[in-house]
Design an enzyme around this catalytic site. Sequence first.
Site, mmCIF file in Angstrom:
data_model
loop_
_atom_site.group_PDB
_atom_site.id
_atom_site.type_symbol
_atom_site.label_atom_id
_atom_site.label_comp_id
_atom_site.label_asym_id
_atom_site.label_seq_id
_atom_site.Cartn_x
_atom_site.Cartn_y
_atom_site.Cartn_z
ATOM 1 N N CYS B 425 0.797 -1.214 0.000
ATOM 2 C CA CYS B 425 0.000 0.000 0.000
ATOM 3 C C CYS B 425 0.836 1.273 0.000
ATOM 4 O O CYS B 425 0.523 2.226 -0.710
ATOM 5 C CB CYS B 425 -0.963 -0.009 1.172
ATOM 6 N N HIS B 469 -2.328 0.311 7.206
ATOM 7 C CA HIS B 469 -2.552 0.670 5.816
ATOM 8 C C HIS B 469 -2.031 2.085 5.579
ATOM 9 O O HIS B 469 -1.901 2.878 6.522
ATOM 10 C CB HIS B 469 -4.059 0.591 5.517
ATOM 11 N N ASP B 485 -7.423 6.099 -2.268
ATOM 12 C CA ASP B 485 -6.668 4.903 -1.875
ATOM 13 C C ASP B 485 -6.250 4.148 -3.118
ATOM 14 O O ASP B 485 -7.017 3.377 -3.683
ATOM 15 C CB ASP B 485 -7.525 4.002 -0.967
#
Lengths: 330, 683
Positions: B425, B469, B485
């Site tokens: 991520c 995350h 995201d």
Amino acid sequence: MSDLPLTGDAPVARRRELFVGKRFSRWLDRRIPPKDRITLSQKNVFIFPTATGFAFGGLVALLILGAINYQASLVYGVAFLLGSLFLVTILYTFRNLSGLTLELAGARPGFVGEDVEISIRVTRPEGRAREGIQLGWPEGILQWAELTGQVSDTVRLYVRAPSRGYFNPGRLLVETYFPLGLLRAWTWVDLDVNALVYPRPVFGDFPRSVSGHRDEGQLIDPLGSDDFSDIKSYRPGDPVRHIIWRSYARSDELMVKQYASYVEPRLWLTLDGVSGDLEEKVSRLTGLALKATRADREFGLDLGTVRISPARGEAHLEQVLKELALHGLR
Amino acid sequence: MASADATVRAPDAETAPAAAVGVAHQIPRNTLALLMVGQTAVILPYLQQLSIWIVAVGLFCGMWRTNIYLGRWDYPKRWVKAVLVAACIAGVALTGVGAFSLEAMASLLVSMFALKLIEMKNRRDAYVVIFLGYFAIAIQFLFEQQLLLALYQVGSFILVTAAMVSLNQLQVAARPLPSLKLAALLAAQAIPLTLVMFLLFPRMAPLWTVPLPGSSVTGLSDSVRPGDVANLTQSDELAFRVVVNGPMPPPSQRYWRGLVYSDFEDGGWKARERRRARDYPLPRSTDLEYEVLLEPTMQTWLYALEHSTSVHSNVYLTLDGRLESSDPIMSVFRYRAVRHDKPDSPAPISEQIRIRETTIDPEANPRLQALGRALIAEHGTPMAMTREILNRIRREPYAYTLSPPTYPGRDAFDGFWFEGRSGFCEHYASAYVYLMRSAGIPARLVGGYLGGEVNELSGHLMVRQYDAHAWAEFYDPELGWFRVDPTAAVAPQRVERGLSAALSSADLASLPLLSSARIGNWDLAGSVLRWMDSVEHRWNLWVVGYDSNVQYRLLGDLLGEVNAARIGIAILIGGGLGLGVVALVIFWGRRPVHRHPVERAFRGFSEALAAYGYVRRPEESPAAFVRRVADEVGLKEAQVGPLIAELDTLLYNPGVAWGGRELRALRSQLRRLQFRLAFGTTR
């Protein structure tokens, strides 16, 4: 029964200081009047934290401070658990003494300067055991009472006897630190103890008593000169005065009269028979009474006011010693 | 008989006769045994925090003491003690913790504790060791607060208390087991009062600053380089739990913001903003209320949904819209927060912030910079550009993996975006932010947790380290700060269904066993773990997380109004009740009436007879009473003889064994006699 000489943290002398205060003593007399049998209750049991208890309080305060500064819930938890433990212990410590019955089980006489044995019976109510109970006089040693397996225990205490006569050692200290030693519950009880204290014995020679009557007496001193006793043939060394010259004139044989003193065979202990002031005399007579009993001799006591006819044996000795102990005190 | 003077001499007077003095001040063997076991129990949980040196010294002291206890060795010489003290100090120094850190304090405490063990001779020493033991039990809770540890420490507490009990018991009779039993009883009876004090004792703000436990806690850090977040997935440790008031938001909405990395430095991101938001547009409509129970992080940042505020007295809102605590979180921290609707007109950002949020290293990643400039020129708005970037990630062969290749050097983002094309991520989010900033659009990397697992047992959400995350936000004057995201483009399952759904089987195999179970590979183990988590959650909710805010709310509910007088009265009443219960237990039944069963059986009989005029005299034994009554009425010997004999035997002959059968026979005999007397006499 355990005879372990156990004392708590504070030396006995310090306790005595606490105890001796006149005012405190008067107050105690009102609060816990002398009785030969006392049951402890909230009326006569005192309770206060010990030095350890105060340190424990300090620990709890320290932990709360830490909990505040670190905002730690569980540290608060530990601190409160300790604090609660302390509070619960108050109940336990008090309960440990409360309900106990103390009574005088007996006192064995002793001599001045030695220890008098005083037995105290401690009885607990049925049910829960009592642990870690100590009792004793400020002058003596604290003893533990065993009340876990049994309901009643007789504790023998020893107290130094200061002077002859009836001796009351004062208030008896009963205390406990159970269960954690953080608190001390205690009481001072007066069980009306009257232990007999004999005079300090001073040992000397038996007085040679010369009075006496023929019909009561027994020949003790064959070399005495009071009474005629026998005739026997002369041997060199016999006093010339005793030679029976008339018999010599008749038989040509030297005969001598024999005299003997009828010594009082049963010893009489009298104040006049010993030297010194009254206390010394009493001490000497005590020594003689002991010595006579040891030698298994009959003896009597004549103090003027009291007269005990001659006899022998332990019972007689006790009677004589008691009179000696109390002479001039009543 | 020893003289009285000798027995009251000071305990350390060595010339005093041993028999008379020693016993009173010696530590009973029973106490010693309990102390040694208790001390070991107290030190064990410290093994994590202590250097091996201290542990070694502790073990050595324990061995020495055991040998003293067994009568083999003597107390150590002075130089031995000196060596041990030196070893302890060296041990503390070698751990590398600061001289005034909490770890150093704990190390010194445990060292003192261990060294006192071999020095301990009289009762006062024993008390010192006991107090140190209590202290060590409490200090351990500064490091950890789990329920299991607390239960363990209750055991240690009882052991230490038992040692204290045994110091005050008759020494010749005491054994460890009765001491332990009594200690456990005392602790149990102290608990009601403890609860009252725990609930009611006013929780205060810290009085002064204290050294904190070291930050060896797993979790997000305020600086991020590619690869950092992936490492967190190796841990299944709990990050925080959330109780939501109302329906739980879907996984894709559960973005728990923790840190905003605004500064780009040396190829990594840094989060420095701590300033309070001054004029945050408030109040707005409330969208969602929730409460977070954050595990200790030793840091100040908190985790919250976007647009959240909190009324907790220790929590404030920062300039970059995060929640921050005034003090580092050292134990489970409970805070309520409210998520608001998105504001209609976003607040403009200052020029200073615009500059910070667009700063990049002009030397680094030239290809990304060029791409960013080209994209904004082509698409015009930040939103359109974002859409294009996400489309590219979707379209082109980008891969989502826990173990991407390392991208070295200053141009690491270039290497990822144009060559490696596989990452976690933070790779995607970093590259996205870099692209936006190259185009002059304010953008920033955001770190936190995504998703979490709902525990059906108690309905709370568990967020673990592997839920960590990283995502991004860009600023648009129309929209305000807008969340993007990029991971959702490469691995939509990560957002919708959590980490396990997004990982390849090779990645899953590399996870530790427990994480794997938690993620859902093992059903049975998973359900056990969920149950344990639910218990732990309640523990945190009511015990560990009980602070001044929770207390204020609870007391408000309980007392109606929170003021000193009411709290004082509540403490008095609660404390009185707590102590009263114990007093009842202790004093009730203090004198149980132990009546002989035969006497009990006979009492009914004699009471019945009293009604006919036959009253038992106090001095009469049951047999004598029956005899007298029988004589008065004129019963025959055969009618009462056996009963009288039986009464005497059961009551006074200890040699005869009897039980329920004999007692029943006696009762029926008594009934028969009562019947005969009732109808056989006119009196």
